[in-house]
Design a protein around this motif. Structure first.
Motif, PDB file in Angstrom:
ATOM      1  N   ASN A 122      39.109  41.943  31.554  1.00 43.99           N
ATOM      2  CA  ASN A 122      37.801  41.753  32.174  1.00 43.99           C
ATOM      3  C   ASN A 122      37.771  40.613  33.188  1.00 43.99           C
ATOM      4  OD1 ASN A 122      36.571  43.807  30.609  1.00 43.99           O
ATOM      5  ND2 ASN A 122      36.435  42.392  28.879  1.00 43.99           N
ATOM      6  N   ASN A 123      38.937  40.031  33.454  1.00 46.90           N
ATOM      7  CA  ASN A 123      39.001  38.898  34.366  1.00 46.90           C
ATOM      8  C   ASN A 123      39.445  39.317  35.751  1.00 46.90           C
ATOM      9  OD1 ASN A 123      39.854  37.873  31.488  1.00 46.90           O
ATOM     10  ND2 ASN A 123      39.029  36.094  32.549  1.00 46.90           N
ATOM     11  N   ARG A 124      38.822  38.706  36.760  1.00 47.04           N
ATOM     12  CA  ARG A 124      39.388  38.809  38.094  1.00 47.04           C
ATOM     13  C   ARG A 124      40.568  37.850  38.140  1.00 47.04           C
ATOM     14  NH1 ARG A 124      36.060  37.853  43.610  1.00 47.04           N
ATOM     15  NH2 ARG A 124      35.852  35.750  42.761  1.00 47.04           N
ATOM     16  N   MET A 125      41.694  38.331  38.624  1.00 44.60           N
ATOM     17  CA  MET A 125      42.916  37.551  38.667  1.00 44.60           C
ATOM     18  C   MET A 125      43.318  37.329  40.113  1.00 44.60           C
ATOM     19  SD  MET A 125      43.524  37.174  35.457  1.00 44.60           S
ATOM     20  CE  MET A 125      45.175  36.468  35.528  1.00 44.60           C
ATOM     21  N   GLY A 126      44.014  36.231  40.355  1.00 47.53           N
ATOM     22  CA  GLY A 126      44.383  35.947  41.725  1.00 47.53           C
ATOM     23  C   GLY A 126      45.661  35.142  41.841  1.00 47.53           C
ATOM     24  N   TRP A 127      46.157  35.109  43.057  1.00 53.36           N
ATOM     25  CA  TRP A 127      47.304  34.281  43.423  1.00 53.36           C
ATOM     26  C   TRP A 127      46.876  33.349  44.560  1.00 53.36           C
ATOM     27  CZ3 TRP A 127      51.825  33.969  40.840  1.00 53.36           C
ATOM     28  CH2 TRP A 127      52.150  35.004  39.963  1.00 53.36           C
ATOM     29  N   TYR A 128      47.314  32.110  44.440  1.00 52.00           N
ATOM     30  CA  TYR A 128      47.067  31.100  45.455  1.00 52.00           C
ATOM     31  C   TYR A 128      48.385  30.403  45.729  1.00 52.00           C
ATOM     32  CZ  TYR A 128      42.097  31.813  44.619  1.00 52.00           C
ATOM     33  OH  TYR A 128      40.845  32.370  44.501  1.00 52.00           O
ATOM     34  N   ARG A 129      48.463  29.694  46.845  1.00 57.52           N
ATOM     35  CA  ARG A 129      49.688  28.973  47.155  1.00 57.52           C
ATOM     36  C   ARG A 129      49.369  27.622  47.758  1.00 57.52           C
ATOM     37  NH1 ARG A 129      52.059  32.876  52.006  1.00 57.52           N
ATOM     38  NH2 ARG A 129      50.550  32.282  53.627  1.00 57.52           N
ATOM     39  N   GLN A 130      50.346  26.733  47.638  1.00 52.45           N
ATOM     40  CA  GLN A 130      50.144  25.366  48.115  1.00 52.45           C
ATOM     41  C   GLN A 130      51.454  24.782  48.594  1.00 52.45           C
ATOM     42  OE1 GLN A 130      48.501  22.712  45.133  1.00 52.45           O
ATOM     43  NE2 GLN A 130      47.566  21.420  46.694  1.00 52.45           N
ATOM     44  N   THR A 131      51.392  24.091  49.725  1.00 51.50           N
ATOM     45  CA  THR A 131      52.529  23.343  50.229  1.00 51.50           C
ATOM     46  C   THR A 131      52.186  21.858  50.186  1.00 51.50           C
ATOM     47  OG1 THR A 131      51.727  23.672  52.485  1.00 51.50           O
ATOM     48  CG2 THR A 131      53.388  25.221  51.681  1.00 51.50           C
ATOM     49  N   PRO A 132      53.203  20.998  50.143  1.00 53.91           N
ATOM     50  CA  PRO A 132      52.947  19.547  50.042  1.00 53.91           C
ATOM     51  C   PRO A 132      52.008  19.051  51.134  1.00 53.91           C
ATOM     52  CG  PRO A 132      55.255  19.993  49.661  1.00 53.91           C
ATOM     53  CD  PRO A 132      54.649  21.293  50.107  1.00 53.91           C
ATOM     54  N   GLY A 133      51.027  18.293  50.733  1.00 56.33           N
ATOM     55  CA  GLY A 133      50.097  17.693  51.683  1.00 56.33           C
ATOM     56  C   GLY A 133      48.988  18.604  52.152  1.00 56.33           C
ATOM     57  N   LYS A 134      48.976  19.836  51.650  1.00 52.88           N
ATOM     58  CA  LYS A 134      47.944  20.784  52.064  1.00 52.88           C
ATOM     59  C   LYS A 134      47.139  21.257  50.863  1.00 52.88           C
ATOM     60  CE  LYS A 134      50.171  22.584  56.223  1.00 52.88           C
ATOM     61  NZ  LYS A 134      50.553  23.817  56.969  1.00 52.88           N
ATOM     62  N   GLN A 135      45.944  21.758  51.155  1.00 51.23           N
ATOM     63  CA  GLN A 135      45.107  22.296  50.086  1.00 51.23           C
ATOM     64  C   GLN A 135      45.649  23.639  49.622  1.00 51.23           C
ATOM     65  OE1 GLN A 135      41.031  22.407  51.536  1.00 51.23           O
ATOM     66  NE2 GLN A 135      40.618  20.441  50.573  1.00 51.23           N
ATOM     67  N   ARG A 136      45.353  23.929  48.360  1.00 51.96           N
ATOM     68  CA  ARG A 136      45.733  25.223  47.825  1.00 51.96           C
ATOM     69  C   ARG A 136      44.956  26.306  48.565  1.00 51.96           C
ATOM     70  NH1 ARG A 136      46.225  25.391  41.396  1.00 51.96           N
ATOM     71  NH2 ARG A 136      47.524  23.613  42.003  1.00 51.96           N
ATOM     72  N   GLU A 137      45.632  27.384  48.925  1.00 46.09           N
ATOM     73  CA  GLU A 137      44.973  28.430  49.708  1.00 46.09           C
ATOM     74  C   GLU A 137      45.041  29.777  49.000  1.00 46.09           C
ATOM     75  OE1 GLU A 137      46.870  28.810  53.543  1.00 46.09           O
ATOM     76  OE2 GLU A 137      48.603  29.849  52.725  1.00 46.09           O
ATOM     77  N   PHE A 138      44.050  30.555  49.256  1.00 45.73           N
ATOM     78  CA  PHE A 138      43.917  31.889  48.689  1.00 45.73           C
ATOM     79  C   PHE A 138      44.993  32.823  49.243  1.00 45.73           C
ATOM     80  CE2 PHE A 138      42.124  35.855  47.547  1.00 45.73           C
ATOM     81  CZ  PHE A 138      42.032  36.647  48.693  1.00 45.73           C
ATOM     82  N   VAL A 139      45.570  33.633  48.368  1.00 37.27           N
ATOM     83  CA  VAL A 139      46.538  34.651  48.790  1.00 37.27           C
ATOM     84  C   VAL A 139      45.981  36.049  48.519  1.00 37.27           C
ATOM     85  CG1 VAL A 139      48.841  35.612  48.415  1.00 37.27           C
ATOM     86  CG2 VAL A 139      48.511  33.128  48.403  1.00 37.27           C
ATOM     87  N   ALA A 140      45.636  36.326  47.265  1.00 40.49           N
ATOM     88  CA  ALA A 140      45.148  37.660  46.912  1.00 40.49           C
ATOM     89  C   ALA A 140      44.423  37.610  45.579  1.00 40.49           C
ATOM     90  CB  ALA A 140      46.317  38.651  46.820  1.00 40.49           C
ATOM     91  N   THR A 141      43.472  38.527  45.405  1.00 37.46           N
ATOM     92  CA  THR A 141      42.808  38.683  44.113  1.00 37.46           C
ATOM     93  C   THR A 141      42.720  40.165  43.768  1.00 37.46           C
ATOM     94  OG1 THR A 141      40.624  38.689  45.159  1.00 37.46           O
ATOM     95  CG2 THR A 141      41.385  36.592  44.237  1.00 37.46           C
ATOM     96  N   ILE A 142      42.562  40.413  42.472  1.00 37.61           N
ATOM     97  CA  ILE A 142      42.367  41.778  41.983  1.00 37.61           C
ATOM     98  C   ILE A 142      41.316  41.727  40.880  1.00 37.61           C
ATOM     99  CG2 ILE A 142      44.336  41.574  40.378  1.00 37.61           C
ATOM    100  CD1 ILE A 142      44.789  44.631  40.886  1.00 37.61           C
ATOM    101  N   THR A 143      40.324  42.603  40.993  1.00 31.48           N
ATOM    102  CA  THR A 143      39.244  42.623  40.011  1.00 31.48           C
ATOM    103  C   THR A 143      39.662  43.415  38.773  1.00 31.48           C
ATOM    104  OG1 THR A 143      38.249  44.656  40.846  1.00 31.48           O
ATOM    105  CG2 THR A 143      37.590  42.581  41.909  1.00 31.48           C
ATOM    106  N   SER A 144      38.794  43.368  37.773  1.00 31.80           N
ATOM    107  CA  SER A 144      39.073  44.118  36.554  1.00 31.80           C
ATOM    108  C   SER A 144      39.133  45.623  36.837  1.00 31.80           C
ATOM    109  CB  SER A 144      38.001  43.835  35.503  1.00 31.80           C
ATOM    110  OG  SER A 144      36.715  44.152  36.006  1.00 31.80           O
ATOM    111  N   GLY A 145      38.435  46.058  37.860  1.00 34.75           N
ATOM    112  CA  GLY A 145      38.446  47.473  38.224  1.00 34.75           C
ATOM    113  C   GLY A 145      39.546  47.855  39.193  1.00 34.75           C
ATOM    114  N   GLY A 146      40.349  46.882  39.597  1.00 31.19           N
ATOM    115  CA  GLY A 146      41.468  47.163  40.491  1.00 31.19           C
ATOM    116  C   GLY A 146      41.186  46.937  41.966  1.00 31.19           C
ATOM    117  N   GLY A 147      39.997  46.464  42.294  1.00 34.19           N
ATOM    118  CA  GLY A 147      39.694  46.145  43.682  1.00 34.19           C
ATOM    119  C   GLY A 147      40.479  44.931  44.143  1.00 34.19           C
ATOM    120  N   THR A 148      40.999  44.988  45.367  1.00 37.20           N
ATOM    121  CA  THR A 148      41.858  43.917  45.851  1.00 37.20           C
ATOM    122  C   THR A 148      41.291  43.269  47.102  1.00 37.20           C
ATOM    123  OG1 THR A 148      43.184  45.506  47.105  1.00 37.20           O
ATOM    124  CG2 THR A 148      43.951  44.940  44.890  1.00 37.20           C
ATOM    125  N   ASN A 149      41.706  42.031  47.311  1.00 29.45           N
ATOM    126  CA  ASN A 149      41.320  41.278  48.490  1.00 29.45           C
ATOM    127  C   ASN A 149      42.502  40.405  48.882  1.00 29.45           C
ATOM    128  OD1 ASN A 149      39.605  40.400  50.534  1.00 29.45           O
ATOM    129  ND2 ASN A 149      38.842  38.685  49.335  1.00 29.45           N
TER     130      ASN A 149
END
Length: 118
Positions: free
Chosen positions: A30-57
């Motif tokens: 039931n959780n929306r899950m996601g991946w984020y990434r971060q490089t030294p000295g930078k803020q963590r940034e959004f990569v992708a998410t997937i909803t419980s129903g399989g919708g992706t962004n």
């Protein structure tokens, strides 16, 4: 409380592929899950998410290259990373969104390092 463990990172040449996995300690159906990434000295940034129903962004920078998927029976989320570029080098973090009467809560894994050589 959900614990997340990422794996699958490593060193790869530009143009290569890696598959990241994120295994959760509990039921994430039931959780929306996601991946984020971060490089030294930078803020963590959004990569992708997937909803419980399989919708992706996806972030524009990875759209068409990094499909995200999930296997709820295994409590696992994947990030298939194709056509990797040196600028994809980062620590990649798995994220689980939990919604309750108290609002939103986010769980994070410890990260897995991805290095893309040119």
């Amino acid at each position: 409380q959900v614990q997340l463990v990422e794996s699958g990172g490593g060193l790869v040449q530009a143009g290569g592929s890696l598959r990241l996995s994120c295994v959760a300690s509990g039921n994430i159906a039931n959780n929306r899950m996601g991946w984020y990434r971060q490089t030294p000295g930078k803020q963590r940034e959004f990569v992708a998410t997937i909803t419980s129903g399989g919708g992706t962004n996806y972030a524009d920078s990875v759209k068409g290259r990094f499909p995200i998927s999930r296997n709820n029976a295994k409590n696992t989320v994947y990030l298939q990373m194709n056509s990797l570029k040196p600028e994809d080098t980062a620590d990649y973090f798995c994220n689980a969104e939990e919604v309750s009467a108290l609002g939103y809560h986010y769980y994070w894994g410890q990260g897995t390092q991805v290095t893309v050589s040119s």
